[in-house]
Design an enzyme around this catalytic site. Structure first.
Site, PDB file in Angstrom:
ATOM      1  N   TYR A  14      -4.172  -8.705  15.930  1.00 10.82           N
ATOM      2  CA  TYR A  14      -3.175  -8.262  16.900  1.00 10.82           C
ATOM      3  C   TYR A  14      -3.082  -8.760  18.328  1.00 10.82           C
ATOM      4  O   TYR A  14      -2.371  -8.674  19.212  1.00 10.82           O
ATOM      5  CB  TYR A  14      -3.464  -6.510  17.377  1.00 10.82           C
ATOM      6  CG  TYR A  14      -3.311  -5.730  15.853  1.00 10.82           C
ATOM      7  CD1 TYR A  14      -2.105  -5.359  15.582  1.00 10.82           C
ATOM      8  CD2 TYR A  14      -4.473  -5.632  15.355  1.00 10.82           C
ATOM      9  CE1 TYR A  14      -1.961  -4.413  14.344  1.00 10.82           C
ATOM     10  CE2 TYR A  14      -4.191  -4.665  14.171  1.00 10.82           C
ATOM     11  CZ  TYR A  14      -3.308  -4.498  13.531  1.00 10.82           C
ATOM     12  OH  TYR A  14      -3.096  -3.456  12.451  1.00 10.82           O
ATOM     13  N   GLU A  61     -16.165  -7.324  -5.189  1.00  9.16           N
ATOM     14  CA  GLU A  61     -14.761  -7.103  -5.066  1.00  9.16           C
ATOM     15  C   GLU A  61     -13.997  -8.393  -4.934  1.00  9.16           C
ATOM     16  O   GLU A  61     -13.027  -8.517  -5.581  1.00  9.16           O
ATOM     17  CB  GLU A  61     -14.498  -6.119  -3.942  1.00  9.16           C
ATOM     18  CG  GLU A  61     -15.070  -4.637  -4.031  1.00  9.16           C
ATOM     19  CD  GLU A  61     -14.005  -3.848  -4.900  1.00  9.16           C
ATOM     20  OE1 GLU A  61     -13.187  -4.308  -5.613  1.00  9.16           O
ATOM     21  OE2 GLU A  61     -14.230  -2.625  -4.955  1.00  9.16           O
ATOM     22  N   CYS A 118       0.771  -1.111   0.097  1.00  8.16           N
ATOM     23  CA  CYS A 118      -0.162  -0.039  -0.012  1.00  8.16           C
ATOM     24  C   CYS A 118       0.906   1.243   0.125  1.00  8.16           C
ATOM     25  O   CYS A 118       2.187   1.154   0.103  1.00  8.16           O
ATOM     26  CB  CYS A 118      -0.930  -0.022   1.167  1.00  8.16           C
ATOM     27  SG  CYS A 118      -2.431   1.236   0.853  1.00  8.16           S
ATOM     28  N   ARG A 168     -11.391   8.167   2.271  1.00  4.99           N
ATOM     29  CA  ARG A 168     -11.099   6.973   1.384  1.00  4.99           C
ATOM     30  C   ARG A 168     -12.330   6.364   0.951  1.00  4.99           C
ATOM     31  O   ARG A 168     -12.263   5.308   0.317  1.00  4.99           O
ATOM     32  CB  ARG A 168     -10.202   5.951   2.105  1.00  4.99           C
ATOM     33  CG  ARG A 168      -8.902   6.688   2.665  1.00  4.99           C
ATOM     34  CD  ARG A 168      -8.238   5.557   3.351  1.00  4.99           C
ATOM     35  NE  ARG A 168      -6.544   5.987   3.576  1.00  4.99           N
ATOM     36  CZ  ARG A 168      -6.191   5.963   4.533  1.00  4.99           C
ATOM     37  NH1 ARG A 168      -6.405   5.529   5.689  1.00  4.99           N
ATOM     38  NH2 ARG A 168      -4.765   6.566   4.824  1.00  4.99           N
ATOM     39  N   CYS A 193      -3.971   5.873  -0.024  1.00  7.63           N
ATOM     40  CA  CYS A 193      -3.439   4.503  -0.376  1.00  7.63           C
ATOM     41  C   CYS A 193      -3.103   4.486  -1.729  1.00  7.63           C
ATOM     42  O   CYS A 193      -2.470   3.336  -2.358  1.00  7.63           O
ATOM     43  CB  CYS A 193      -4.593   3.320  -0.154  1.00  7.63           C
ATOM     44  SG  CYS A 193      -5.231   3.467   1.745  1.00  7.63           S
ATOM     45  N   LYS A 243     -12.261  -7.188   5.389  1.00  5.55           N
ATOM     46  CA  LYS A 243     -11.511  -6.665   6.554  1.00  5.55           C
ATOM     47  C   LYS A 243     -12.502  -5.205   6.964  1.00  5.55           C
ATOM     48  O   LYS A 243     -13.116  -4.549   5.682  1.00  5.55           O
ATOM     49  CB  LYS A 243     -10.175  -6.110   6.061  1.00  5.55           C
ATOM     50  CG  LYS A 243      -9.528  -5.174   6.860  1.00  5.55           C
ATOM     51  CD  LYS A 243      -8.279  -4.631   6.101  1.00  5.55           C
ATOM     52  CE  LYS A 243      -7.228  -3.586   6.974  1.00  5.55           C
ATOM     53  NZ  LYS A 243      -6.057  -3.335   6.168  1.00  5.55           N
ATOM     54  N   CYS A 248      -0.154   4.454   1.731  1.00  2.00           N
ATOM     55  CA  CYS A 248      -0.622   5.335   2.712  1.00  2.00           C
ATOM     56  C   CYS A 248       0.370   5.569   3.477  1.00  2.00           C
ATOM     57  O   CYS A 248       0.529   6.791   4.012  1.00  2.00           O
ATOM     58  CB  CYS A 248      -1.938   4.732   3.603  1.00  2.00           C
ATOM     59  SG  CYS A 248      -1.670   3.431   4.326  1.00  2.00           S
ATOM     60  N   ARG A 257      -4.006   3.869  11.911  1.00  2.00           N
ATOM     61  CA  ARG A 257      -3.626   5.102  11.432  1.00  2.00           C
ATOM     62  C   ARG A 257      -2.764   5.709  12.277  1.00  2.00           C
ATOM     63  O   ARG A 257      -1.485   6.552  12.107  1.00  2.00           O
ATOM     64  CB  ARG A 257      -4.653   5.868  10.858  1.00  2.00           C
ATOM     65  CG  ARG A 257      -5.379   5.496   9.842  1.00  2.00           C
ATOM     66  CD  ARG A 257      -6.720   6.201   9.651  1.00  2.00           C
ATOM     67  NE  ARG A 257      -7.380   5.407   8.447  1.00  2.00           N
ATOM     68  CZ  ARG A 257      -8.840   5.762   8.153  1.00  2.00           C
ATOM     69  NH1 ARG A 257      -9.282   6.641   8.770  1.00  2.00           N
ATOM     70  NH2 ARG A 257      -9.414   4.938   7.450  1.00  2.00           N
ATOM     71  N   LYS A 315     -12.096  -4.452   1.538  1.00  2.00           N
ATOM     72  CA  LYS A 315     -11.530  -3.600   2.605  1.00  2.00           C
ATOM     73  C   LYS A 315     -12.488  -2.549   2.732  1.00  2.00           C
ATOM     74  O   LYS A 315     -12.722  -1.812   1.874  1.00  2.00           O
ATOM     75  CB  LYS A 315     -10.197  -2.984   2.376  1.00  2.00           C
ATOM     76  CG  LYS A 315      -9.707  -2.198   3.170  1.00  2.00           C
ATOM     77  CD  LYS A 315      -8.035  -1.795   2.930  1.00  2.00           C
ATOM     78  CE  LYS A 315      -7.576  -0.869   4.103  1.00  2.00           C
ATOM     79  NZ  LYS A 315      -6.337  -0.333   3.760  1.00  2.00           N
ATOM     80  N   SER A 352      -7.351  -2.986  14.084  1.00  2.48           N
ATOM     81  CA  SER A 352      -6.934  -2.167  15.103  1.00  2.48           C
ATOM     82  C   SER A 352      -7.925  -1.674  16.084  1.00  2.48           C
ATOM     83  O   SER A 352      -7.761  -1.832  17.394  1.00  2.48           O
ATOM     84  CB  SER A 352      -5.913  -1.195  14.755  1.00  2.48           C
ATOM     85  OG  SER A 352      -6.801  -0.015  14.100  1.00  2.48           O
TER      86      SER A 352
END
Length: 325
Positions: free
Chosen positions: A314, A234, A121, A218, A131, A249, A123, A206, A196, A275
């Protein structure tokens, strides 16, 4: 009083009975652990919005991967934070860039002991925080996919196993596949962030990756969370373009789409437990409102139950410790 002859409680009478009849299983081998590596730092930097998550200097990467590997986690996904950014995101496809150096170091130290994935990516690398490559205040799709292909081939030269495009540019998978094959990297797989969504659950990432957009948002390239049929299109498009693994996601608010993708497509389906989902659990746990281990376990089981073959999370390290204990 009459009672039903079917008593499902009979199937729960003991621990071993419950284990025998358990329908969904969760293993350390299901996890992919994200790793942030930052250029120009000498010590680890804590991510303010994500308790216990750190940005690593290159010198600490081998130790971190050793810890992850020792826990039995089979794969990592690398995210890089460069020292310098520009409008073209050139640090992203620099063969001496931070992610490329991390890939090479992991390969040198661990061989094939762990699967190396890397985010593809722009970003984190552009001055705009978008992105893709900006042309004024519009993101130029076709210029962006050519740049994404450069990033993927640069990571392949460094020794990556799987490139993971997350920019949500139309045609990114086909362009990356063609570039990898042309450069002789036909064995490098593509795990696309296929659906996404334009989600508020990314906010802590971020902060971690220093990639908030500097203008606009976005919405023009990420999937609206209101459009499940569009999300599945997609995914289908990425499969047609050559994606080896597809991803939904975020995970928790999109379990229905994980299930739909699993039912509709005969390819591996990944889910990204992002996150914001992590931060909500950690925040509530720090307040003493929930049992953190139990909540993590329930969340990860729910993602597996929906149909995910693998989970980027995570929680990978604490969940691995919990499962092993």
């Amino acid at each position: 009083m009459s009672f039903p002859t079917r008593r499902l409680r009979r199937l729960r009478t003991s621990s071993n009975m419950r284990k025998l009849l358990q329908e969904t299983t969760l293993s350390v081998e299901d996890f992919i652990c994200p790793v942030f590596v930052q250029e120009g730092i000498d010590t680890r930097v804590s991510v303010e919005a994500m308790s216990e998550i750190e940005r690593l200097p290159l010198d600490d990467v081998a130790d971190e991967i050793g810890t992850i590997s020792d826990l039995g986690i089979p794969a990592v996904m690398l995210f890089g934070i460069p020292e310098k950014k520009d409008d073209a995101g050139t640090a992203a496809f620099d063969d001496n860039g931070i992610v490329q150096k991390a890939i090479s170091q992991i390969r040198q130290n661990f061989g094939n002991k762990i699967v190396i994935m890397a985010d593809v990516c722009l970003c984190q690398y552009t001055t705009t925080g978008h992105c893709g490559i900006a042309n004024g205040e519009k993101i130029d799709n076709d210029l962006s996919i050519d740049t994404l292909a450069k990033i993927a081939t640069s990571q392949a030269r460094a020794g990556v196993d799987i490139v993971s495009p997350s920019a949500m540019m139309d045609g990114q998978v086909a362009t990356i596949r063609a570039a990898l094959d042309k450069e002789g990297f036909g064995d490098v797989s593509i795990m696309s962030h296929s659906a996404k969504h334009r989600s508020s659950f990314y906010a802590p990432f971020r902060n971690a990756a220093e990639c908030a957009p500097k203008f606009g948002d976005r919405k023009t390239y990420q999937v609206p969370f209101t459009n499940p049929r569009e999300a599945i299109r997609e995914v289908e498009s990425d499969i047609e373009e050559g994606a080896d693994i597809v991803m939904i996601k975020p995970a928790l608010a999109y379990l229905d789409l994980i299930a739909k993708a699993r039912d509709k497509f005969d390819v591996p389906v990944a889910a990204y437990n992002v996150s914001g989902e992590y931060a909500l659990v950690k925040g509530a746990a720090m307040q003493g409102w929930i049992n953190e281990k139990d909540i993590i376990t329930e969340i990860l089981y729910s993602i597996k139950r929906a149909g995910a073959d693998m989970i980027v999370t995570y929680f990978a390290k604490p969940a691995a410790r919990h499962l092993q204990s």
